[in-house]
Design an enzyme around this catalytic site. Structure first.
Site, PDB file in Angstrom:
ATOM      1  N   LYS A 229      31.628 -54.954  45.491  1.00 14.52           N
ATOM      2  CA  LYS A 229      32.192 -53.689  45.019  1.00 14.52           C
ATOM      3  C   LYS A 229      31.360 -53.232  43.824  1.00 14.52           C
ATOM      4  O   LYS A 229      31.327 -53.892  42.785  1.00 14.52           O
ATOM      5  CB  LYS A 229      33.659 -53.861  44.609  1.00 14.52           C
ATOM      6  N   ALA A 334      34.404 -63.942  47.092  1.00 19.05           N
ATOM      7  CA  ALA A 334      34.198 -64.858  48.210  1.00 19.05           C
ATOM      8  C   ALA A 334      35.129 -64.510  49.366  1.00 19.05           C
ATOM      9  O   ALA A 334      36.322 -64.267  49.158  1.00 19.05           O
ATOM     10  CB  ALA A 334      34.428 -66.295  47.757  1.00 19.05           C
ATOM     11  N   LEU A 336      37.455 -65.140  52.569  1.00 12.82           N
ATOM     12  CA  LEU A 336      38.335 -66.180  53.099  1.00 12.82           C
ATOM     13  C   LEU A 336      37.863 -66.536  54.503  1.00 12.82           C
ATOM     14  O   LEU A 336      37.081 -65.798  55.112  1.00 12.82           O
ATOM     15  CB  LEU A 336      39.781 -65.681  53.115  1.00 12.82           C
ATOM     16  N   ASP A 402      49.006 -50.604  42.555  1.00 15.94           N
ATOM     17  CA  ASP A 402      48.625 -50.334  43.947  1.00 15.94           C
ATOM     18  C   ASP A 402      48.894 -51.517  44.872  1.00 15.94           C
ATOM     19  O   ASP A 402      48.153 -51.738  45.819  1.00 15.94           O
ATOM     20  CB  ASP A 402      47.139 -49.958  43.990  1.00 15.94           C
ATOM     21  N   GLU A 407      49.470 -60.500  51.639  1.00 14.06           N
ATOM     22  CA  GLU A 407      49.082 -61.271  52.822  1.00 14.06           C
ATOM     23  C   GLU A 407      49.456 -62.731  52.656  1.00 14.06           C
ATOM     24  O   GLU A 407      49.495 -63.253  51.531  1.00 14.06           O
ATOM     25  CB  GLU A 407      47.570 -61.143  53.074  1.00 14.06           C
ATOM     26  N   ASP A 422      42.598 -57.633  46.522  1.00 20.05           N
ATOM     27  CA  ASP A 422      42.363 -56.229  46.163  1.00 20.05           C
ATOM     28  C   ASP A 422      42.985 -55.881  44.810  1.00 20.05           C
ATOM     29  O   ASP A 422      44.024 -55.214  44.729  1.00 20.05           O
ATOM     30  CB  ASP A 422      42.903 -55.289  47.253  1.00 20.05           C
TER      31      ASP A 422
END
Length: 535
Positions: A229, A334, A336, A402, A407, A422
C-alpha cells in the site's frame, strides 16, 4: 440535661471523625501524594484482581492514571528498554495449552506440498510468458526464484494456531519483517479484489470498491507474498473534518503502526507489516506480467514515475501516486495462507456503520442494542462477543471507524480469534477521539480480564503506551511512523477506555463486567531486551 446530652453527642461525633480522618483518610492522601503528584479525577476505584495460576497481578489502585504502588518513576532506573520490560512482564508470558493437530491451522507436509505445486505452476507460467514476451519484443526483467522450505514466511504460516497468528517469542516474525524490507521483488500484480472488479466500478455508489485504494501484490525471491500500500498522505496531515470515514485515505503508516499496537496489546491478530521504499519502476513496472497494470504507469511533468488505480472513476492522473523519481514508500503486509488451503469467512460486524450520507444503524440509536446481540448466534456463547469488544478497543485506539467486517479461519469455528485486517484508515485524526467506536464495550459492559489488566499495565508510567509504541516503531526503516501527537493520543484514548470500564463496574459490579480468561503463566518470564523489539 438537654445541654449536657448535646455536648456529649458533639464530643462523640468529633472523636469518630478524628479517628476516621487519622486512620483512613490521612493514609490514603499520603499514599496518593507519594505517587506522581496528581489525583485521579474519577476517584479511587480499587479492584482486587486475584492471582491466576501463579500469575503475578499488578497492583493498579487507580483506573485511569494507574500509578505504580512501589513508587517507580516513568523511566527505567537503568535506562533500559520499556518495551523489553513490558514483554518480560508475567502478563506477556501466559502459557497457552499444548497445541494439538486441531489447534494448528496447517500441517507442515500439507503446506509444503501445496506450495511445491504453486512453484511448479509459477515456473511453467514464467516459461510461457518469457516466450510470448520475446515474440512481442517486450522487455521483461527476470529474477531467479528459490523455494526455501525454511523461509520465514512459511514458518509464519505454520505458526498460526487457534489462539493467535504467531506466538510471542516466534523468531520467524522479526526475520519476516527483515525479509519484506529487503527481499528482491520478482513479480507485481493487482490484488484479487481489484482483479474481480475488472476495471468496472459503479460511480453512483457512495462507498467505492476497494479497487481504488492502489493495493498491489508483490512476490519476493523466496516466493513470499506481500500486499503493498503506497503512501498517499503525509504523516502530519490530519483527515479533513468534512471527510466521511468511508472516503478517507488509506494510510500506509497506519498499517505499520496497527501491527505494532496489536502486538503490544498482545492480541497478535494483525499479520506482520513492515515499511519499505519501493522502486516503482524496477520493482513494479518492469516485473509485472499484467498488461493492465503496465498501462496505468506514466511519467509526470516532474519526471517522476507514477501510476494510478484500475477503477475507471479514478483512472486520472490527479489520483496517481508518484515516486521521487522512482522510489515510493509504502507498507508491506505479509499474506495469510491461500484460501484454498486455509479458508476464511468474512462476517459483518454487528456494530457496522451506515455507509450512506444520512443513514444510521440501530446500535447508534438504541442504547440497549447489545441485549439483542447477546441473544443471537454466535454471540450468545463463547468468546465471540468478547473478541468483538477487543477489536473495538483496538480500533478506538487507532481511531479506525471503517471496521465493517471481520474475518475468521473456518477451521477454528466459533471459538477462533478474529483477524484484525485492513487498518489503513486508522491514525487519521490525533485531535479527536471517536467515542462511538467503543460502542460494543460501553453498551455490553464486558471485557476480558487479560485485556483489562494489560490496558491497566500500559497506563502505568513505566510501561506507558505511547513510550512502548515509540520504541517499537523505531525498528521500522520508514521511521518515524507516527507523529508525536498521534502517539500521545494513544495515552489519552487508553484513559478513556479505562474510564468506560470503570463506569460499567460501578453500575454492574466487577463479576458482571470482567470475564475470567487466564491460562497458567510460564514459569520464567522473558528478560532479553533485544527480543522485546522484535516480538
Amino acid at each position: 440535661m438537654m445541654r449536657r446530652d448535646r455536648l456529649f453527642l458533639a464530643a462523640t461525633l468529633t472523636a469518630i471523625f478524628s479517628a476516621d480522618f487519622y486512620f483512613i483518610l490521612l493514609p490514603k492522601l499520603r499514599s496518593m501524594g507519594q505517587g506522581s503528584g496528581h489525583f485521579c479525577p474519577c476517584g479511587p476505584i480499587n479492584l482486587t484482581l486475584p492471582r491466576h495460576g501463579g500469575l503475578a497481578t499488578p497492583q493498579l489502585s487507580n483506573w485511569t492514571s494507574a500509578l505504580p504502588s512501589d513508587g517507580t518513576t516513568s523511566e527505567p532506573a537503568d535506562g533500559g528498554s520499556k518495551l523489553g520490560r513490558l514483554f518480560a512482564h508475567p502478563l506477556y508470558n501466559i502459557q497457552t495449552p499444548v497445541l494439538g493437530l486441531e489447534e494448528r491451522l496447517l500441517q507442515e507436509e500439507q503446506l509444503m506440498e501445496y506450495y511445491r505445486r504453486k512453484v511448479s505452476h509459477w515456473e511453467r507460467h514464467m516459461k510461457l510468458y518469457s516466450e510470448a514476451a520475446a515474440m512481442s519484443n517486450i522487455t521483461v526483467t527476470e529474477h531467479e526464484v528459490t523455494f526455501d522450505p525454511g523461509a520465514s514466511w512459511l514458518k509464519f504460516h505454520l505458526g498460526i494456531n487457534r489462539y493467535a497468528l504467531y506466538s510471542r517469542d516466534d523468531p520467524a516474525i522479526p526475520q519476516l519483517l527483515k525479509d519484506m524490507q529487503s527481499m528482491t521483488v520478482v513479480s507485481s500484480d493487482y490484488t484479487q479484489d481489484e482483479k474481480a472488479l475488472k476495471g468496472a466500478c459503479d460511480c453512483t455508489q457512495v462507498v467505492k470498491p476497494s479497487g481504488h485504494h492502489l493495493k498491489l501484490a508483490l512476490k519476493m525471491q523466496n516466493f513470499a507474498k506481500a500486499m503493498f500500500k503506497p503512501m498517499r498522505q503525509q504523516r502530519d496531515v490530519e483527515t479533513p473534518e468534512d471527510f466521511f470515514y468511508f472516503v478517507d485515505f488509506q494510510r500506509h503508516n497506519a498499517e505499520i503502526a496497527a501491527f505494532h499496537l496489536d502486538r503490544i496489546l498482545d492480541f497478535r491478530r494483525v499479520p506482520p507489516v513492515a515499511g519499505r521504499l519501493v522502486n516503482v519502476t524496477g520493482e513494479v513496472l518492469q516485473v509485472t506480467h499484467n498488461e493492465d497494470l503496465r498501462a496505468v504507469f506514466f511519467t509526470s511533468p516532474a519526471n517522476n514515475t507514477c501510476f494510478f488505480a484500475k477503477c475507471l472513476y479514478v483512472c486520472k492522473t490527479e489520483y496517481a501516486v508518484c515516486g521521487g523519481p522512482d522510489l515510493l514508500e509504502g507498507s508491506l503486509s505479509a499474506y495469510l495462507p491461500g484460501l484454498s488451503i486455509a479458508p476464511r469467512i468474512s462476517i459483518p460486524n454487528p456494530w457496522i456503520r451506515s455507509y450512506t450520507f444520512t443513514g444510521r444503524e440501530e446500535w447508534e440509536v438504541n442504547p440497549f442494542y447489545c441485549d439483542t446481540i447477546k441473544q443471537l448466534y454466535p454471540y450468545n456463547s463463547g468468546n465471540r462477543l468478547l473478541n468483538i469488544i477487543d477489536m473495538s478497543i483496538f480500533d478506538f485506539l487507532t481511531s479506525n471507524m471503517d471496521r465493517h467486517h471481520y474475518e475468521i479461519f473456518t477451521k477454528f469455528g466459533d471459538e477462533g480469534f478474529l483477524l484484525h485486517l485492513d487498518n489503513a484508515r486508522g491514525f487519521g485524526k490525533h485531535s479527536q477521539d471517536e467515542m462511538s467506536i467503543l460502542a460494543p464495550l460501553s453498551q455490553c459492559c464486558m471485557i476480558k480480564r487479560s485485556t483489562l489488566m494489560r490496558l491497566q499495565l500500559l497506563a502505568r508510567p513505566e510501561f506507558r503506551l505511547s513510550d512502548v509504541m515509540r520504541e517499537s516503531l523505531e525498528g521500522d526503516p520508514l521511521q518515524p511512523i507516527l507523529t508525536e501527537p498521534h502517539l500521545l493520543a494513544l495515552d489519552r484514548r487508553l484513559e478513556k477506555v479505562l474510564r468506560t470500564v470503570q463506569r460499567c463496574v460501578r453500575r454492574l459490579g466487577e463479576d458482571e463486567v470482567i470475564a475470567r480468561d487466564f491460562i497458567k503463566s510460564t514459569a520464567t518470564s522473558q528478560t532479553a531486551t533485544e527480543t522485546g523489539k522484535v516480538r
